[in-house]
Design a protein around this motif. Structure first.
Motif, mmCIF file in Angstrom:
data_model
loop_
_atom_site.group_PDB
_atom_site.id
_atom_site.type_symbol
_atom_site.label_atom_id
_atom_site.label_comp_id
_atom_site.label_asym_id
_atom_site.label_seq_id
_atom_site.Cartn_x
_atom_site.Cartn_y
_atom_site.Cartn_z
ATOM 1 N N THR A 52 0.851 -1.192 0.000
ATOM 2 C CA THR A 52 0.000 0.000 0.000
ATOM 3 C C THR A 52 0.881 1.234 0.000
ATOM 4 O O THR A 52 1.771 1.369 0.836
ATOM 5 N N LEU A 60 -3.223 3.791 -0.853
ATOM 6 C CA LEU A 60 -3.521 3.321 -2.201
ATOM 7 C C LEU A 60 -2.944 1.921 -2.410
ATOM 8 O O LEU A 60 -1.726 1.747 -2.514
ATOM 9 N N HIS A 286 -6.906 4.810 -8.831
ATOM 10 C CA HIS A 286 -7.384 5.473 -7.616
ATOM 11 C C HIS A 286 -7.720 6.927 -7.954
ATOM 12 O O HIS A 286 -6.852 7.689 -8.387
ATOM 13 N N THR A 288 -9.842 10.590 -6.626
ATOM 14 C CA THR A 288 -10.473 11.311 -5.530
ATOM 15 C C THR A 288 -11.485 12.293 -6.108
ATOM 16 O O THR A 288 -11.342 12.766 -7.242
ATOM 17 N N THR A 312 -15.570 -1.621 -9.112
ATOM 18 C CA THR A 312 -15.207 -0.350 -8.507
ATOM 19 C C THR A 312 -15.894 -0.210 -7.159
ATOM 20 O O THR A 312 -16.919 -0.866 -6.890
ATOM 21 N N ARG A 322 -8.649 4.980 4.612
ATOM 22 C CA ARG A 322 -7.942 5.087 3.333
ATOM 23 C C ARG A 322 -7.937 6.494 2.744
ATOM 24 O O ARG A 322 -7.305 6.721 1.703
ATOM 25 N N LEU A 329 -12.147 8.562 -1.724
ATOM 26 C CA LEU A 329 -11.281 7.715 -2.545
ATOM 27 C C LEU A 329 -12.139 6.698 -3.282
ATOM 28 O O LEU A 329 -12.893 5.949 -2.662
ATOM 29 N N SER A 331 -11.722 3.524 -5.813
ATOM 30 C CA SER A 331 -10.740 2.575 -6.336
ATOM 31 C C SER A 331 -11.418 1.656 -7.343
ATOM 32 O O SER A 331 -12.470 1.076 -7.050
#
Length: 440
Positions: A52, A60, A286, A288, A312, A322, A329, A331
């Motif tokens: 990570t 991430l 990733h 935002t 997703t 996270r 976030l 992902s």
């Protein structure tokens, strides 16, 4: 516990090459039996693919693999009792026909039938209700089936077996296919049907989830259980034998036995003649955004929604650790040939798809990272031996997800199997402590 390499030579009973989940699992088993161990890791941190990154307060993950609360090794591995698993709640959404359909999580027979009824009510259709009842019944049977009976079934490509389970084509295409695509990281579903049954069995018995704090927490917790100085980072192994490991710039590590616990490609380079599997490439995106596009912790399978993303989630809703407070976030995981698309183009295509999936504009989203791994998941085509040999000869062993199933469970369990093979050859009963072996 970690220790940067400072020595030009070292001796241990067992040298393990690779500090991923398989290598750390093997090290735990061996040290618990009183065997001295040195783990050599090329990178400057443990975890292999389960790492990570930290960026501006975001955590991430580099891996797009999904965990399941039913993985036995997550329960029995020392140190992981402190691991917090964050399930996708209420469960799983499938994007189809321009909207997201909720399926819930299936946990055993009772939960399976309950979810089937709930899904049927949501679709307000008798035919859909019957389809979901059949799906629930099929998953309930898998949940109760002993593993030895499951592995005795004929092994064929998963895609060739989907319509042989008594399920309607619409159920297979709208739910089962996208689910297996994500669980196996295999868009073409060439994977062994036995392996597919194993992951479906786990899905029916547990809940899909993310580890709190990122996937890198798992190897960190495992490494912390080892004696100080066991793991040496920043050491590249360039040759292995049955009694030594040669390194680039750090001398030779001598031992009684060697376990190669690297990824499949690195293992094949260290051990001539070791079969190299094909791989399923994966890219994890990733993003935002100013606001969460979905205010629950579901996993969304993209289903028939055209675009590169297979699944997703709003990761900060699943695991608030996270993202910084007040930040979001998202992902997303890309599988197959699309994973190799250059990042700017992949980001453009993914945003267009995610706008449809989440029903919101993605123009203001910011791409934090795109992690591409061409060797992310070793392929498991039929026929596939889910317990491939870990003992190559006395003194030389190999483990990793490429020797078992290409999952976190497979990696951990293969490390356990390799350690048990070493202990048998050393004349030590696995699971029982013993004084450290004398140096050769």
């Amino acid at each position: 516990m970690l220790d940067s390499a400072r020595h030009t030579a070292h001796h241990a009973d067992v040298v393990i090459v690779g500090a991923g989940l398989a290598g750390l699992s093997a090290a735990q088993q061996l040290t618990a039996a009183g065997v001295t161990v040195t783990v050599l890791e090329t990178a400057h941190r443990t975890g292999g693919r389960m790492t990570t990154d930290k960026a501006d307060g975001f955590l991430l993950d580099r891996s797009g693999q999904l965990l399941n609360t039913s993985f036995p090794e997550l329960i029995r591995t020392p140190g992981l009792e402190a691991l917090k698993l964050r399930p996708f709640t209420p469960g799983v959404l499938v994007h189809a026909d321009g909207r997201n359909h909720r399926t819930g999580e299936l946990r055993g027979a009772k939960r399976a039938f309950t979810t089937a009824r709930a899904f049927a009510a949501a679709r307000a259709s008798r035919s859909a209700g019957l389809d979901q009842a059949r799906l629930g019944a099929a998953l309930a049977r898998l949940a109760a089936l002993p593993i030895d009976r499951m592995l005795a079934r004929p092994d064929r490509p998963t895609s060739a077996t989907l319509t042989s389970r008594g399920l309607p084509t619409r159920t297979v295409e709208s739910f089962l296919r996208p689910l297996l695509t994500s669980l196996l990281s295999d868009p073409d579903l060439t994977t062994s049907s036995r392996c597919a049954d194993l992951v479906l069995r786990g899905y029916a018995r547990g809940r899909l989830c993310l580890p709190a704090g990122g996937s890198g927490v798992i190897p960190e917790l495992m490494a912390a259980q080892l004696p100080p100085g066991t793991v040496r980072t920043g050491v590249e192994a360039v040759s292995v034998g049955t009694t030594s490991v040669g390194t680039a710039g750090h001398g030779t590590f001598t031992c009684r036995s060697v376990i190669v616990a690297t990824g499949a490609r690195a293992a094949a380079e260290l051990i001539p003649g070791l079969r190299l599997p094909d791989f399923h490439p994966v890219t994890v995106l990733h993003h935002t955004a100013d606001e969460p596009p979905l205010r629950d912790a579901s996993l969304i399978l993209t289903g028939t929604c055209r675009g590169p993303v297979a699944h997703t989630t709003v990761a900060s809703e699943v695991d608030p650790d996270r993202a910084p407070l007040g930040r979001t976030l998202i992902s997303s995981t890309v599988l197959g040939p699309s994973a190799a698309t250059p990042t700017p183009e992949l980001d453009r295509l993914a945003r267009a798809q995610l706008a449809r999936v989440y029903g919101t504009s993605t123009s203001s989203w910011h791409l934090l990272a795109a992690h591409h791994d061409p060797d992310a998941v070793p392929a498991m085509p039929a026929p596939h031996d889910v317990r491939r040999q870990v003992r190559l000869l006395s003194g030389l062993y190999v483990c990793g997800d490429h020797r078992d199933t290409s999952t976190v469970q497979g990696a951990l369990f293969s490390g356990r199997r390799a350690a048990q093979a070493v202990l048998r050859d050393l004349g030590i009963r696995p699971g029982h402590g013993t004084p450290a072996l004398r140096a050769a």
